[in-house]
Design a protein around this motif. Sequence first.
Motif, short mmCIF file in Angstrom:
data_model
loop_
_atom_site.label_atom_id
_atom_site.label_comp_id
_atom_site.label_asym_id
_atom_site.label_seq_id
_atom_site.Cartn_x
_atom_site.Cartn_y
_atom_site.Cartn_z
N GLY A 26 0.85 -1.19 0.00
CA GLY A 26 0.00 0.00 0.00
C GLY A 26 0.88 1.23 0.00
N GLY A 27 0.26 2.38 0.10
CA GLY A 27 0.99 3.63 0.03
C GLY A 27 1.55 4.11 1.34
N ASP A 28 1.43 3.31 2.42
CA ASP A 28 1.85 3.75 3.74
C ASP A 28 3.04 2.97 4.28
OD1 ASP A 28 0.51 1.37 3.97
OD2 ASP A 28 -0.73 1.97 5.69
N LEU A 29 3.79 2.30 3.42
CA LEU A 29 4.95 1.53 3.88
C LEU A 29 6.06 2.47 4.36
CD1 LEU A 29 5.35 -1.29 1.21
CD2 LEU A 29 4.36 -1.45 3.48
N PRO A 30 6.73 2.13 5.46
CA PRO A 30 7.84 2.96 5.93
C PRO A 30 9.03 2.89 4.97
CG PRO A 30 7.68 0.95 7.22
CD PRO A 30 6.47 0.99 6.35
N THR A 31 9.88 3.91 5.04
CA THR A 31 10.99 4.05 4.10
C THR A 31 11.91 2.84 4.12
OG1 THR A 31 10.95 6.45 4.33
CG2 THR A 31 12.97 5.48 3.48
N GLU A 32 12.23 2.32 5.31
CA GLU A 32 13.17 1.20 5.37
C GLU A 32 12.61 -0.05 4.70
OE1 GLU A 32 10.98 1.23 9.38
OE2 GLU A 32 11.90 2.70 8.02
N ARG A 33 11.29 -0.21 4.73
CA ARG A 33 10.67 -1.36 4.08
C ARG A 33 10.67 -1.18 2.56
NH1 ARG A 33 6.04 -4.72 7.02
NH2 ARG A 33 7.86 -4.91 8.37
N VAL A 34 10.44 0.04 2.11
CA VAL A 34 10.50 0.33 0.67
C VAL A 34 11.90 0.08 0.14
CG1 VAL A 34 10.27 2.12 -1.10
CG2 VAL A 34 8.60 1.99 0.77
N GLU A 35 12.91 0.54 0.87
CA GLU A 35 14.29 0.34 0.42
C GLU A 35 14.67 -1.13 0.43
OE1 GLU A 35 16.37 2.71 -0.94
OE2 GLU A 35 14.37 3.62 -0.94
N ALA A 36 14.17 -1.89 1.39
CA ALA A 36 14.44 -3.33 1.42
C ALA A 36 13.81 -4.02 0.22
CB ALA A 36 13.92 -3.93 2.72
N PHE A 46 4.66 -11.13 -4.22
CA PHE A 46 3.94 -10.90 -2.97
C PHE A 46 2.61 -11.64 -3.06
CE2 PHE A 46 6.64 -7.34 -3.89
CZ PHE A 46 7.19 -6.93 -2.68
N GLU A 47 2.36 -12.52 -2.12
CA GLU A 47 1.11 -13.27 -2.13
C GLU A 47 0.13 -12.69 -1.10
OE1 GLU A 47 2.02 -17.78 -3.15
OE2 GLU A 47 3.32 -17.07 -1.50
N GLY A 48 -1.16 -13.00 -1.30
CA GLY A 48 -2.18 -12.65 -0.32
C GLY A 48 -2.49 -11.17 -0.21
N GLN A 49 -2.25 -10.40 -1.26
CA GLN A 49 -2.51 -8.95 -1.22
C GLN A 49 -3.94 -8.66 -1.68
OE1 GLN A 49 -0.04 -6.96 0.04
NE2 GLN A 49 1.14 -8.87 0.32
N HIS A 50 -4.91 -9.29 -1.02
CA HIS A 50 -6.30 -9.20 -1.46
C HIS A 50 -6.91 -7.81 -1.23
CE1 HIS A 50 -6.52 -13.51 -2.23
NE2 HIS A 50 -5.88 -13.70 -1.07
N ALA A 51 -6.36 -7.04 -0.31
CA ALA A 51 -6.92 -5.71 -0.02
C ALA A 51 -6.47 -4.66 -1.04
CB ALA A 51 -6.53 -5.28 1.39
N LEU A 52 -5.48 -4.99 -1.85
CA LEU A 52 -4.94 -4.02 -2.80
C LEU A 52 -5.94 -3.81 -3.94
CD1 LEU A 52 -2.12 -2.61 -2.68
CD2 LEU A 52 -1.43 -4.14 -4.53
N ASP A 53 -6.20 -2.54 -4.27
CA ASP A 53 -7.02 -2.20 -5.43
C ASP A 53 -6.20 -1.28 -6.33
OD1 ASP A 53 -7.01 0.25 -4.07
OD2 ASP A 53 -9.14 0.15 -3.53
N ASP A 54 -6.82 -0.74 -7.37
CA ASP A 54 -6.09 0.10 -8.32
C ASP A 54 -5.46 1.31 -7.64
OD1 ASP A 54 -6.79 -1.63 -10.33
OD2 ASP A 54 -8.33 -0.34 -11.21
N GLU A 55 -6.22 1.94 -6.75
CA GLU A 55 -5.74 3.15 -6.09
C GLU A 55 -4.56 2.86 -5.18
OE1 GLU A 55 -7.39 6.71 -3.12
OE2 GLU A 55 -8.80 5.32 -4.11
N SER A 56 -4.66 1.82 -4.36
CA SER A 56 -3.57 1.52 -3.44
C SER A 56 -2.37 0.89 -4.16
CB SER A 56 -4.05 0.60 -2.31
OG SER A 56 -4.67 -0.57 -2.81
N GLN A 57 -2.62 0.21 -5.27
CA GLN A 57 -1.51 -0.28 -6.09
C GLN A 57 -0.70 0.89 -6.64
OE1 GLN A 57 -2.67 -2.74 -9.43
NE2 GLN A 57 -0.58 -2.98 -10.18
N TYR A 58 -1.40 1.92 -7.09
CA TYR A 58 -0.73 3.11 -7.62
C TYR A 58 0.04 3.83 -6.51
CZ TYR A 58 0.02 7.11 -10.71
OH TYR A 58 0.59 8.10 -11.49
N ALA A 59 -0.58 3.94 -5.34
CA ALA A 59 0.09 4.60 -4.21
C ALA A 59 1.36 3.86 -3.81
CB ALA A 59 -0.87 4.71 -3.02
N PHE A 60 1.31 2.53 -3.82
CA PHE A 60 2.50 1.74 -3.54
C PHE A 60 3.57 1.98 -4.61
CE2 PHE A 60 4.66 -2.34 -4.55
CZ PHE A 60 5.57 -2.31 -3.50
#
Length: 327
Positions: A44-54, A67-81
């Motif tokens: 999603g669009g709220d991941l902390p910086t250290e997780r994004v860099e990892a 990434f498996e089990g990302q059932h909550a992800l939709d078009d908007e949150s996919q774009y934010a990520f």
Amino acid sequence: MTSTQIDRNIERDSRAQAAYDEAGITVDKLGEHIGARIGNVTLGGDLPTERVEAIRLALAANKVIVFEGQHALDDESQYAFAELLGQPTTPHPTVTSKGSQLLTIEGAANSWHSDVTFVDRIPKASILRAVTLPSYGGATTWASTVAAYEQLPKPLRALAEELWATHSNLYDYVSQTEPSGGIDVANKAEHYKEFTSTEYQTLHPVVRVHPETGERSLLLGHFAKEFRGLKASEFNDLYQLLQARIIKLENTFRWNWKLGDVVIWDNRATQHYGIADFGNQKRELHRITLAGDVPVDVNGTPSQVLQGDASHYSDVEASQRLAAYAA
């Protein structure tokens, strides 16, 4: 591989593992040269910086990450990520009829390629999410163009480093007579018309240097049309020789999609092939692509635009070497 290179790789892997541990993610290799499964992450669009860099490090090291089990992800949150990993491009340089943020992939490519290599600013990565899947078939296979280069015998490596290829969008998989899975003839013709509505041609080095890792890779795929200074017959023979190195089974990774799956691949270090083995069933995936750099060859010479302006498609990213790959 020399002892110095082995030591450097061990140190690089140690740095990467430390970053994974700090970010609290797991990275499980799925193949020697390509592919890994990432755990303990809800995208999603709220991941902390250290997780994004990892995640960026895991992508650089493994070329394709799942990434498996990302059932909550939709078009908007996919774009934010996607925005956390880089600057999204428009969906496509020419295919713009299906939205302004993501490209809907219907059917399957049935051909080996890296995305959008017919422009100068080749995308750095793509984020693909399964939306509708057939009851069987429809897997995607990726190949490491880095492993292919590294496995070349010295004479072939020297030859490849001298080659430059013209890439054009006047070739497209959906115009072919081969099965393309879930796409009828009328839709294929309409897509091809839009895909080729503006012609692009770019001269790229066959061996490019990755801006973040420094690795060298083979830049080919089905948009490559000719080698500068060589005859068509010579292009065909050399292309098949090098392309066969890329798609050796040892250099590939295949993923059988499930709903909730998200896959990211490094477009600068891979080719991919959507397998059309699901008849007339529907297969739909949503892709967001990230802006990349202009490739350079082993001497630092950049790619050259021959026809078409892709500035509306994306900016050119100023990439920097990842910390784990720093000299």
